[in-house]
Design a protein around this motif. Structure first.
Motif, PDB file in Angstrom:
ATOM      1  N   VAL A 110      -2.421   2.301  -4.373  1.00 26.67           N
ATOM      2  CA  VAL A 110      -2.233   3.703  -4.014  1.00 26.67           C
ATOM      3  C   VAL A 110      -3.573   4.262  -3.537  1.00 26.67           C
ATOM      4  CG1 VAL A 110      -1.504   5.976  -4.821  1.00 26.67           C
ATOM      5  CG2 VAL A 110      -0.416   3.918  -5.744  1.00 26.67           C
ATOM      6  N   PHE A 111      -3.593   4.838  -2.325  1.00 29.09           N
ATOM      7  CA  PHE A 111      -4.836   5.309  -1.719  1.00 29.09           C
ATOM      8  C   PHE A 111      -4.817   6.835  -1.565  1.00 29.09           C
ATOM      9  CE2 PHE A 111      -4.456   0.934  -0.204  1.00 29.09           C
ATOM     10  CZ  PHE A 111      -5.729   0.442  -0.441  1.00 29.09           C
ATOM     11  N   GLY A 112      -5.863   7.491  -2.083  1.00 27.60           N
ATOM     12  CA  GLY A 112      -6.073   8.918  -1.869  1.00 27.60           C
ATOM     13  C   GLY A 112      -7.408   9.129  -1.186  1.00 27.60           C
ATOM     14  N   ARG A 113      -7.438  10.032  -0.220  1.00 32.24           N
ATOM     15  CA  ARG A 113      -8.670  10.192   0.571  1.00 32.24           C
ATOM     16  C   ARG A 113      -9.731  11.029  -0.136  1.00 32.24           C
ATOM     17  NH1 ARG A 113      -8.900  15.086   3.264  1.00 32.24           N
ATOM     18  NH2 ARG A 113      -6.998  16.324   3.169  1.00 32.24           N
ATOM     19  N   ARG A 114      -9.319  11.797  -1.149  1.00 27.99           N
ATOM     20  CA  ARG A 114     -10.291  12.612  -1.886  1.00 27.99           C
ATOM     21  C   ARG A 114     -10.512  12.034  -3.280  1.00 27.99           C
ATOM     22  NH1 ARG A 114      -9.164  18.864  -1.283  1.00 27.99           N
ATOM     23  NH2 ARG A 114      -7.040  18.337  -1.969  1.00 27.99           N
ATOM     24  N   GLY A 115     -11.236  12.761  -4.125  1.00 28.87           N
ATOM     25  CA  GLY A 115     -11.607  12.237  -5.423  1.00 28.87           C
ATOM     26  C   GLY A 115     -10.560  12.460  -6.494  1.00 28.87           C
ATOM     27  N   PRO A 116     -10.791  11.951  -7.703  1.00 32.87           N
ATOM     28  CA  PRO A 116      -9.831  12.105  -8.799  1.00 32.87           C
ATOM     29  C   PRO A 116      -9.516  13.560  -9.130  1.00 32.87           C
ATOM     30  CG  PRO A 116     -11.452  10.424  -9.342  1.00 32.87           C
ATOM     31  CD  PRO A 116     -11.928  11.086  -8.083  1.00 32.87           C
ATOM     32  N   ALA A 117     -10.506  14.443  -9.032  1.00 33.77           N
ATOM     33  CA  ALA A 117     -10.271  15.850  -9.383  1.00 33.77           C
ATOM     34  C   ALA A 117      -9.361  16.545  -8.381  1.00 33.77           C
ATOM     35  CB  ALA A 117     -11.601  16.598  -9.483  1.00 33.77           C
ATOM     36  N   GLN A 118      -9.261  15.997  -7.168  1.00 32.13           N
ATOM     37  CA  GLN A 118      -8.432  16.612  -6.138  1.00 32.13           C
ATOM     38  C   GLN A 118      -7.033  15.994  -6.055  1.00 32.13           C
ATOM     39  OE1 GLN A 118     -11.785  15.608  -5.253  1.00 32.13           O
ATOM     40  NE2 GLN A 118     -12.371  17.694  -5.805  1.00 32.13           N
ATOM     41  N   ALA A 119      -6.761  14.986  -6.885  1.00 29.86           N
ATOM     42  CA  ALA A 119      -5.441  14.352  -6.863  1.00 29.86           C
ATOM     43  C   ALA A 119      -4.359  15.369  -7.219  1.00 29.86           C
ATOM     44  CB  ALA A 119      -5.402  13.180  -7.843  1.00 29.86           C
ATOM     45  N   LYS A 120      -3.191  15.243  -6.604  1.00 30.77           N
ATOM     46  CA  LYS A 120      -2.096  16.186  -6.804  1.00 30.77           C
ATOM     47  C   LYS A 120      -1.073  15.686  -7.821  1.00 30.77           C
ATOM     48  CE  LYS A 120      -3.727  19.099  -3.833  1.00 30.77           C
ATOM     49  NZ  LYS A 120      -4.319  20.366  -4.327  1.00 30.77           N
ATOM     50  N   PHE A 121      -1.391  14.617  -8.540  1.00 36.10           N
ATOM     51  CA  PHE A 121      -0.488  14.141  -9.583  1.00 36.10           C
ATOM     52  C   PHE A 121      -0.362  15.220 -10.666  1.00 36.10           C
ATOM     53  CE2 PHE A 121      -3.209  10.163  -8.808  1.00 36.10           C
ATOM     54  CZ  PHE A 121      -2.482   9.791  -7.690  1.00 36.10           C
ATOM     55  N   ALA A 169       0.847  -1.192   0.000  1.00 36.57           N
ATOM     56  CA  ALA A 169       0.000   0.000   0.000  1.00 36.57           C
ATOM     57  C   ALA A 169       0.881   1.239   0.000  1.00 36.57           C
ATOM     58  CB  ALA A 169      -0.910   0.015   1.224  1.00 36.57           C
ATOM     59  N   VAL A 170       0.504   2.227  -0.816  1.00 37.29           N
ATOM     60  CA  VAL A 170       1.141   3.538  -0.808  1.00 37.29           C
ATOM     61  C   VAL A 170       0.063   4.550  -0.465  1.00 37.29           C
ATOM     62  CG1 VAL A 170       2.412   5.264  -2.125  1.00 37.29           C
ATOM     63  CG2 VAL A 170       2.813   2.834  -2.555  1.00 37.29           C
ATOM     64  N   ILE A 171       0.268   5.309   0.598  1.00 40.56           N
ATOM     65  CA  ILE A 171      -0.736   6.262   1.055  1.00 40.56           C
ATOM     66  C   ILE A 171      -0.345   7.650   0.577  1.00 40.56           C
ATOM     67  CG2 ILE A 171      -1.855   7.271   3.062  1.00 40.56           C
ATOM     68  CD1 ILE A 171      -1.170   4.691   4.583  1.00 40.56           C
ATOM     69  N   GLY A 172      -1.200   8.246  -0.236  1.00 38.00           N
ATOM     70  CA  GLY A 172      -0.927   9.581  -0.764  1.00 38.00           C
ATOM     71  C   GLY A 172      -1.380   9.696  -2.203  1.00 38.00           C
ATOM     72  N   ALA A 173      -1.657  10.917  -2.634  1.00 37.42           N
ATOM     73  CA  ALA A 173      -2.149  11.135  -4.002  1.00 37.42           C
ATOM     74  C   ALA A 173      -1.370  12.255  -4.677  1.00 37.42           C
ATOM     75  CB  ALA A 173      -3.644  11.450  -3.982  1.00 37.42           C
ATOM     76  N   GLY A 174      -0.034  12.207  -4.503  1.00 38.98           N
ATOM     77  CA  GLY A 174       0.838  13.176  -5.152  1.00 38.98           C
ATOM     78  C   GLY A 174       1.905  12.475  -5.965  1.00 38.98           C
ATOM     79  N   ASN A 175       2.813  13.245  -6.532  1.00 38.12           N
ATOM     80  CA  ASN A 175       3.844  12.675  -7.394  1.00 38.12           C
ATOM     81  C   ASN A 175       4.788  11.741  -6.657  1.00 38.12           C
ATOM     82  OD1 ASN A 175       2.909  13.882  -9.717  1.00 38.12           O
ATOM     83  ND2 ASN A 175       4.308  15.620  -9.606  1.00 38.12           N
ATOM     84  N   VAL A 176       5.052  12.011  -5.380  1.00 37.42           N
ATOM     85  CA  VAL A 176       5.938  11.116  -4.628  1.00 37.42           C
ATOM     86  C   VAL A 176       5.289   9.744  -4.495  1.00 37.42           C
ATOM     87  CG1 VAL A 176       7.078  10.697  -2.410  1.00 37.42           C
ATOM     88  CG2 VAL A 176       7.076  12.996  -3.394  1.00 37.42           C
ATOM     89  N   ALA A 177       3.981   9.715  -4.258  1.00 35.23           N
ATOM     90  CA  ALA A 177       3.275   8.433  -4.179  1.00 35.23           C
ATOM     91  C   ALA A 177       3.395   7.680  -5.497  1.00 35.23           C
ATOM     92  CB  ALA A 177       1.803   8.661  -3.832  1.00 35.23           C
ATOM     93  N   LEU A 178       3.255   8.383  -6.629  1.00 32.25           N
ATOM     94  CA  LEU A 178       3.411   7.732  -7.933  1.00 32.25           C
ATOM     95  C   LEU A 178       4.839   7.229  -8.131  1.00 32.25           C
ATOM     96  CD1 LEU A 178       1.387   9.835 -10.531  1.00 32.25           C
ATOM     97  CD2 LEU A 178       0.678   7.817  -9.251  1.00 32.25           C
TER      98      LEU A 178
END
Length: 468
Positions: free
Chosen positions: A193-204, A148-157
């Protein structure tokens, strides 16, 4: 106040923030001598030790930074740690002003039960390992099939991609030999990879996300039930081109048939999942997430529905966090040095004369290179104002004890094996030569990981050639 010598300024931290600040200061019109301190033998900070090795385009930032330091009007003094090799008080004796640009070098905390279990890791530590940072262990426990990777930013990717990517596809990069050897034995099959918000709020960023879909023998899996858009999401998609591209890429992946997924490894992207607990006894056995829903303004609330996903390792990519600088106040909640527009504040809330901050240690780990430049302009602007007002003066009484030569003499007297820009050029050439020696794979460089070897090469000293 008339000054018989140039203004002497020390910058602490030779990453992008420090180098850009030094560049701006050098062009400010002041008669100034600039020394740029770095605790590692090599410059460039997170661009060298925080960017995944398979992103050479991002690493091209080093080319721009290299040109700045190559000019010769900024003195690099590497392998010197503030608080260990030299104190802040000593810097204040030798320099009229000190600018701290030490960045954010550790993982932000994630306070959920089980986060301390064996198999739970900070992403910053993992990134430092695969980037060959000289101060981290040479081995990494790659034992999990499901991660599991927790986070929705570039580092998580980056973490997900480095875990899932086959090592042969990393060999053209500057990946160190020990990292390649251990990744070759990595048994991973699935990375979640887990993000707590939706796709539009992802920081990728769109480029990072699209590249994920082109990793050989790795399928990207997304889930239709994770695609929820509230009014704020729709507004963001309309007004923000980055969000629009990210959502489009993710939506395109939902159209793929399951029969098209034939790769041996998979990266699963889960949205609207808030991690609430790392499961396990002595070590990680799973992760529990709570399904969330958007509230209309882009934030989320829990639904009370929980999902357990079996994993044997968890990587926390929830942000970076600054470390205290010995001799300066520190905001333990924000991970920054207290300041007003770059002027560092003392315990009494008043600016400390001649002490400044810039970059992430000033404002926290947000923003990209453009933000770092504008941030540096603000800080250096105040430094120039204070210099022109006659407010900057080293605490040493004798002008002969101020500046570059006096500082180097003090370091030599203390037995500090400091490195220079000329030393970096020696190390840079050495690493490039190692890359050219590889047979069958074209490599720009191979990193020297061992600190003692880095230092010896940079100082023109004999060494045993050990890279690790």
């Amino acid at each position: 106040m008339t000054r018989s010598r140039p203004l002497s300024v020390a910058l602490v931290g030779a990453g992008p923030a420090g180098i850009y600040a030094a560049d701006i200061l050098s062009k400010s019109g002041l008669d100034v001598s600039i020394d740029l301190f770095e605790r590692l033998p090599a410059p460039f900070g997170l661009v060298r030790y925080g960017v995944a090795p398979d992103h050479p385009r991002i690493k091209q930032i080093i080319v721009a930074l290299h040109r700045i330091l190559q000019r010769g009007d900024i003195n690099l003094i590497g392998n010197v740690e503030i608080g260990a090799d030299v104190s802040l008080a000593q810097l204040r004796e030798h320099y009229d002003a000190v600018v701290v640009s030490t960045g954010s070098d550790r993982d932000a905390a994630l306070n959920i039960p089980g986060v301390e279990l064996s198999g739970s890791f900070g992403a910053a530590d993992f990134v430092s390992w695969y980037d060959g940072h000289p101060d981290v262990p040479r081995t990494w426990p790659l034992e999990a099939q499901e991660v599991a990777v927790i986070g929705a930013g570039n580092v998580a990717l980056d973490v997900a991609r480095m875990l899932a990517k086959h090592v042969e596809d990393l060999m053209p990069t500057e990946i160190p030999a020990n990292v390649a050897e251990q990744l070759a034995a990595n048994p991973v099959t699935d990375v979640h990879v887990f993000g707590r918000r939706g796709p539009a709020q992802a920081k990728f960023t769109p480029l990072e996300l699209r590249e994920l879909g082109h990793v050989p023998d790795v399928d990207v899996v997304v889930y239709e039930e994770d695609f929820q858009f509230d009014e704020a999401s729709e507004d963001m998609i309309r007004s923000n081109n980055q969000a629009k591209q990210v959502v489009k890429t993710l939506m395109d992946w939902t159209l793929r048939e399951e029969s098209e997924r034939t790769a041996s490894r998979r990266i699963h992207l889960h949205f609207l999942h808030r991690p609430v607990e790392v499961l396990g006894g002595d070590r990680v056995e799973g992760i529990r997430t709570e399904r969330t829903e958007l509230t209309g303004d882009g934030s989320v609330r829990g639904t009370g529905e929980f999902v357990d996903t079996p994993v044997q390792a968890v990587y926390r990519a929830v942000g970076y966090f600054g470390s205290p600088v010995p001799g300066l106040p520190f905001d333990v909640a924000g991970g920054v040095i207290p300041n007003t527009e770059g002027r560092v504040l003392g315990e009494d809330g008043e600016p400390i004369p001649g002490v400044y901050a810039t970059g992430w240690i000033k404002r926290g780990p947000v923003g990209l290179i453009g933000s770092t430049k504008s941030d540096a302009r603000e800080t250096i602007g105040h430094l120039v104002e204070d210099a022109e007002a006659g407010l900057l003066r080293a605490t040493g009484r004798d002008d002969d004890a101020v500046g570059h030569d006096a500082m180097l003499a003090a370091l030599e007297e203390g037995g500090v094996r400091y490195t220079t820009w000329q030393g970096w050029e020696l190390l840079d050439a050495y690493e490039q030569a190692l890359g050219a020696q590889h047979e069958g794979v074209e490599r720009n460089r191979v990193k020297v990981v061992r600190r003692e070897t880095m230092t010896a090469i940079s100082r023109g000293e004999e060494h045993d050639g050990a890279l690790l």
